[in-house]
Design a protein around this motif. Structure first.
Motif, short mmCIF file in Angstrom:
data_model
loop_
_atom_site.label_atom_id
_atom_site.label_comp_id
_atom_site.label_asym_id
_atom_site.label_seq_id
_atom_site.Cartn_x
_atom_site.Cartn_y
_atom_site.Cartn_z
N PHE A 70 47.39 55.65 85.85
CA PHE A 70 47.50 54.23 86.24
C PHE A 70 47.86 54.13 87.73
O PHE A 70 47.30 53.35 88.47
N THR A 71 48.84 54.95 88.11
CA THR A 71 49.28 54.92 89.51
C THR A 71 48.19 55.46 90.43
O THR A 71 47.99 54.96 91.54
N GLN A 72 47.47 56.46 89.95
CA GLN A 72 46.38 57.02 90.74
C GLN A 72 45.31 55.93 91.00
O GLN A 72 44.79 55.80 92.10
N ARG A 73 45.05 55.14 89.97
CA ARG A 73 44.08 54.06 90.16
C ARG A 73 44.62 53.03 91.16
O ARG A 73 43.87 52.50 91.97
N ALA A 74 45.91 52.74 91.04
CA ALA A 74 46.52 51.80 91.99
C ALA A 74 46.32 52.30 93.41
O ALA A 74 46.01 51.55 94.33
N PHE A 75 46.47 53.62 93.59
CA PHE A 75 46.26 54.22 94.92
C PHE A 75 44.80 54.08 95.35
O PHE A 75 44.50 53.62 96.45
N PHE A 76 43.88 54.44 94.46
CA PHE A 76 42.46 54.35 94.82
C PHE A 76 42.01 52.92 95.08
O PHE A 76 41.12 52.67 95.87
N ASN A 77 42.66 51.97 94.39
CA ASN A 77 42.26 50.58 94.59
C ASN A 77 43.03 49.92 95.73
O ASN A 77 43.00 48.71 95.88
N GLY A 78 43.76 50.72 96.49
CA GLY A 78 44.44 50.19 97.68
C GLY A 78 45.67 49.36 97.38
O GLY A 78 46.15 48.62 98.23
N LYS A 79 46.21 49.45 96.15
CA LYS A 79 47.42 48.69 95.85
C LYS A 79 48.65 49.32 96.50
O LYS A 79 49.67 48.68 96.69
N MET A 80 48.58 50.62 96.77
CA MET A 80 49.70 51.32 97.42
C MET A 80 49.15 52.56 98.09
O MET A 80 48.07 53.02 97.73
N ASP A 81 49.88 53.06 99.09
CA ASP A 81 49.42 54.31 99.68
C ASP A 81 50.07 55.47 98.93
O ASP A 81 50.82 55.28 97.98
N LEU A 82 49.75 56.67 99.37
CA LEU A 82 50.17 57.83 98.60
C LEU A 82 51.68 57.99 98.55
O LEU A 82 52.25 58.31 97.51
#
Ligand code: GDP
Length: 467
Positions: free
Chosen positions: A117-129
């Motif tokens: 879920f968090t990985q998707r948030a990262f890929f969708n630009g919701k947060m950086d790494l």
């Protein structure tokens, strides 16, 4: 690696408790839930439902009612992952959770991998790494300090600043590379003074952040403390007294008593971990049997060393023992605290006498205690946090807690150091450009502007399922 077209599901809460949450994310979240969810009023279709609403109804498997549930609806991009999402709040029976997951999977969802879920948030630009990594830290945080450091990082902390500096460096790198394209002609697109100023600024920031890692790591993982001293000096009595008082504090809150109490105490939001206390627990003989080598190992692992001696001991021997520890920790950030124990057995004069005779070095601390009578322990606790954190932290201090960031920052600083000396020595542009590119690369690794499957794999593997 990313299966972004697939809709995924996983339990988001741990076993135990009254309610469980199952998370679903992906394009088909709403339509998949529509197939197993029967709203109370029979009219609502989830696919038409607005985001940030909650719907009440039943989950059914054919005619079998599985549970009464509440569904929280999130619509892309306004969700944790940035995708359409549903969170099913159901009763926390392992059977119900398993059954609902089964139904979701039968109807087209896949199972989420750890951290997906968090990985998707990262890929969708919701947060950086670095923000994504802070999510794992915040879940793992046990004390107020580790929580506030993780929260700061999750909110963006240093990554916005790193991103903008990286962008400025990128501009300069392009200008210098343009100069190189002109080959023999003497052109200078990149103003050397400006370039040097920005390089110095980035290097300063990288150094400052890297320097905060020691403290950050201590806040995140606890501060290792060693208790050393002769047999019968009172090491285990002290440890027990500190832990007992800690336990009394913990058990004041019903339900919070930890099953296996670790040898840790929390002072002022910071966790202190006593190292290798097994020997202390059993008999003093074991300590002797453990010998010098074991003591060395303990001191090597510790950030704070509590050297405990009896008040009846001659000052000379105390000084000797303290000296031998100082020899072992010389040049390190480790702190020595000398504890003179059993003050209850002897007059105050002896204390004053010893105070004058025990030699202290700049960073040492001397305290008189009675482990058995529990006197001086409050003083010890308050001095411990002074010893470790000289300057009080203000809540907006940016602190690095992640070894991956730390290593990247060291690389940044190293490359920029070479750029600075290169500029001073007027070495050729192509070499300078290479080092600037290196720095840009490592800055990008922190925020995730540069990633590889390997880096991502390592980070998200450590997440729990459902996060
Ligand atoms: P260790 O071998 O260093 O772990 O020492 P212990 O904690 O086992 O203590 C050795 C003995 O000293 C025990 O009999 C303790 O009860 C006693 N002792 C420890 N601390 C104190 C203290 O502050 N005052 C007095 N009077 N006795 C103490």
């Amino acid at each position: 690696m990313i299966r972004s077209e697939e809709t995924i599901c996983a339990p988001a809460t741990a076993i135990g408790g009254a309610i469980a949450v199952i998370r679903i994310s992906g394009q088909q979240s709403l339509s998949i839930c529509d197939k197993i969810f029967y709203p109370l009023d029979n009219v609502i279709k989830l696919v038409n439902q607005k985001g940030f609403t909650v719907v009440y109804g039943e989950i059914r498997s054919g005619v079998e009612i599985i549970d009464d549930v509440l569904l929280s609806i999130f619509r892309a991009p306004h969700s944790y992952t940035g995708e359409n999402s549903v969170e099913i709040s159901c009763h926390a029976s392992p059977y119900i959770i398993r059954k609902i997951l089964e139904l979701l999977i039968i109807n087209g969802a896949g199972t989420a991998k750890p951290g997906e879920f968090t990985q998707r948030a990262f890929f969708n630009g919701k947060m950086d790494l670095s923000q994504a990594e802070a999510v794992a830290d915040i879940i793992a945080s046990k004390t107020s300090r580790s929580h506030s450091v993780a929260l700061n990082q999750m909110r963006g902390g240093f990554s916005a600043e790193i991103s903008s500096l990286r962008f400025e460096l990128l501009n300069f790198a392009s200008l210098i590379e343009l100069e190189l394209d002109f080959g023999e002609e003497e052109v200078e697109f990149a103003d050397r003074n400006e370039l040097e100023a920005i390089i110095r600024r980035v290097k300063e920031l990288a150094d400052k952040l890297a320097a905060s890692f020691m403290l950050g790591n201590a806040l995140k993982n606890g501060i290792p403390v060693a208790i050393v001293g002769k047999p019968n000096s009172g090491k285990s009595t002290l440890l027990n007294a500190l832990l007992m008082e800690e336990r009394a504090i913990v058990s004041e809150f019903p339900g919070t008593t930890r099953d296996t109490i670790e040898d840790t105490i929390v002072i002022d939001g910071i966790e202190y971990r006593f190292i290798d206390t097994a020997g202390l627990r059993d008999t003093s003989d074991i300590i002797e049997a453990m010998g010098i080598k074991k003591t060395h190992e303990k001191i090597y692992q510790a950030s704070v060393i509590l050297l405990i001696d009896e008040i009846t001991e001659p000052a000379d021997s105390i000084n000797k023992r303290a000296d031998s520890i100082r020899d072992m920790i010389i040049g390190s950030e480790k702190r020595l605290v000398i504890l003179v124990n059993k003050t209850d057995t002897i007059s105050d004069n002896r204390q004053t006498e010893l105070e004058n005779m025990i030699k202290l070095e700049e960073k040492d601390t001397l305290l008189f205690i009675s482990a058995r009578e529990k006197s001086g322990l409050d003083e010890l606790r308050s001095r411990l946090s002074d010893v470790v954190i000289k300057e009080r932290l203000s809540s907006d201090d940016v602190i690095i807690t992640n070894i991956r960031h730390y290593e990247a920052l060291l690389h940044v600083s190293e490359s920029l150091g070479r750029v600075i000396s290169g500029l001073e020595e007027h070495i050729s542009e192509d070499l300078i450009a290479i080092d600037i590119r290196h720095a840009i690369h490592y800055l990008g690794e922190i925020t995730g502007e540069i990633t590889s499957d390997e880096i991502l794999g390592n980070i998200f593997r450590n997440f729990c399922i459902g996060k």
